[in-house]
Design a protein around this motif. Structure first.
Motif, PDB file in Angstrom:
ATOM      1  N   ARG A 188       1.231  10.371  -0.713  1.00  0.00           N
ATOM      2  CA  ARG A 188      -0.156   9.847  -0.124  1.00  0.00           C
ATOM      3  C   ARG A 188      -0.038   8.754   0.780  1.00  0.00           C
TER       4      ARG A 188
ATOM      5  N   LEU B 158       1.072   4.021  -3.119  1.00  0.00           N
ATOM      6  CA  LEU B 158       0.714   5.329  -2.693  1.00  0.00           C
ATOM      7  C   LEU B 158       1.745   6.355  -2.810  1.00  0.00           C
TER       8      LEU B 158
ATOM      9  N   VAL C  58       0.696  -1.214  -0.169  1.00  0.00           N
ATOM     10  CA  VAL C  58       0.056   0.082  -0.032  1.00  0.00           C
ATOM     11  C   VAL C  58       1.089   1.209   0.325  1.00  0.00           C
TER      12      VAL C  58
ATOM     13  N   ASP D  82      -7.724   8.211   4.748  1.00  0.00           N
ATOM     14  CA  ASP D  82      -8.369   8.079   3.311  1.00  0.00           C
ATOM     15  C   ASP D  82      -9.168   6.596   3.220  1.00  0.00           C
ATOM     16  N   ALA D  83      -8.384   5.629   3.817  1.00  0.00           N
ATOM     17  CA  ALA D  83      -9.053   4.261   3.587  1.00  0.00           C
ATOM     18  C   ALA D  83     -10.580   4.183   4.560  1.00  0.00           C
TER      19      ALA D  83
ATOM     20  N   ARG E 188      -3.002   7.737   5.213  1.00  0.00           N
ATOM     21  CA  ARG E 188      -3.591   6.884   4.512  1.00  0.00           C
ATOM     22  C   ARG E 188      -4.790   6.066   5.185  1.00  0.00           C
TER      23      ARG E 188
END
Lengths: 209, 209
Positions: free
Chosen positions: A184, A180, A176, A192-193, A189
């Motif tokens: 990001r 990203l 991940v 965002d998730a 993160r």
DNA sequence: GCAAATTTTGACCGATTGGACAAACGTTAG
DNA sequence: CTAACGTTTGTCCAATCGGTCAAAATTTGC
């Protein structure tokens, strides 16, 4: 079942905790067979024979770790409450699972390792306790669907997909972050998730007008 | 970079394939460190020294396996086409990924093992090739969103969640089957999963009226 | 303060592991 | 047929592993 818990001195309790903490770190990054007692001992700041004084076999450490793990791991699903508002309940279930992936990634990886290898040590628990719990909660979700509170789907696969998506951020963390990138892939993160998953699951589950 | 591919006799090609097939089986169930050359040799039906004649080190086998794996693994995403109808494209992407989980679970587990351990051997590929590909496809998806063809979300996390949910049926297969039980956990589970995932993602992505 | 119990250590052991090597065996081309 | 080349095997090795053991050091209860 286990006999009564053996008497333990203060030092034994402390050192056992120390070892379990070190073993969690080592096992979760190297797997069971990939980890050595020496590694764990070093991470715990003691010699190998000393560690073996507290846990007589390498497997005992792993076993103790797994027993503790399963309870904390299933806690979020246990809290899913029949009484509450369905969408709110599911939303906070997803949030709790994602928080666990963020705050206890080592536990998640330890679990993933075990399952990946065919769950040789916890198969009975999966078929027993876990299946029973999931069946129970699936029935709750089915009830919500029948009552028209949420859209109809397969409750088991819904639970699987919540597990999969949330744990992905712990188990596949390096991937991940790699994808990203530095910008990001930072601390944001998980937020965002959380936003994405809420939209995916909660919006998707709103009852069809 | 690698030099030009070494000349190989017919026997070498056949035996190397045999070894790689056996190693895939062994590595994917025991992890790299959990697997021994002897195990792989036995699974390939040859002696250990004989195996070491074709691959000089255990790591070489793993490396070769990983190199091949990544290409097939990314193929479905590569096929995601800017030109096609967005929802159709995404639907078949999900279907392809789920078919890979069903038909190549060992490859999926091998990959999962590698990532779980921090991707020590393929980190550069993740940050390079993989990131580039995902960024490219995320841009495609973003274009569809801007055009109002699909609902707005985070394309990266959308891709992650497709990976997570589909690969879950390979990597956590024993858990899935344990929870579904003998009845629902049979061969039909992938079709159930396909229906569920289609509803989750495709319905969820339909543009808001 | 002291004896008993607990904790720690260093030395050691047998089993397993990845890998080396030379000799034996097969195959192939001229 | 045979020499060169490719393949297979048995034997061996050093390193690592999980685990033992007795003795030394420390802590604890009285």
């Amino acid at each position: 079942m286990e006999g009564s818990a053996p008497r333990r001195t203060r030092i034994q309790q402390e050192k056992r905790e120390l070892i379990l903490e070190a073993a969690l770190e080592v096992f979760s990054t190297n797997g069971f067979r990939g980890s050595t007692i020496d590694q764990i001992a070093e991470a715990a700041g003691m010699s190998k024979p000393n560690l073996l004084y507290y846990f007589r076999r390498k497997e005992d450490i792993h076993e103790t770790l797994m027993e503790r793990l399963l309870e904390t791991w299933l806690a979020p699903l246990r809290e899913l409450d029949d009484i509450g508002d369905p969408l709110t309940e599911l939303r906070s279930y997803i949030r709790r699972k994602l928080e666990m992936a963020r705050d206890f990634p080592r536990e998640s990886r330890l679990f993933a390792n075990e399952i990946l290898q065919g769950a040789p040590r916890i198969m009975p628990l999966l078929e027993g306790e876990l299946k029973a719990l999931v069946d129970e909660k699936a029935a709750v979700i089915k009830g919500w669907m029948r009552a028209g509170k949420i859209a109809r789907t397969d409750p088991w696969h819904l639970i699987f997909s919540i597990w999969a998506t949330t744990q992905h951020y712990a188990d596949f963390d390096v991937q991940v972050r790699a994808v990203l990138g530095p910008d990001r892939g930072g601390d944001g993160r998980f937020e965002d998730a959380a936003r994405f998953l809420e939209q995916l699951f909660i919006d998707g589950l709103k009852p069809k007008g």
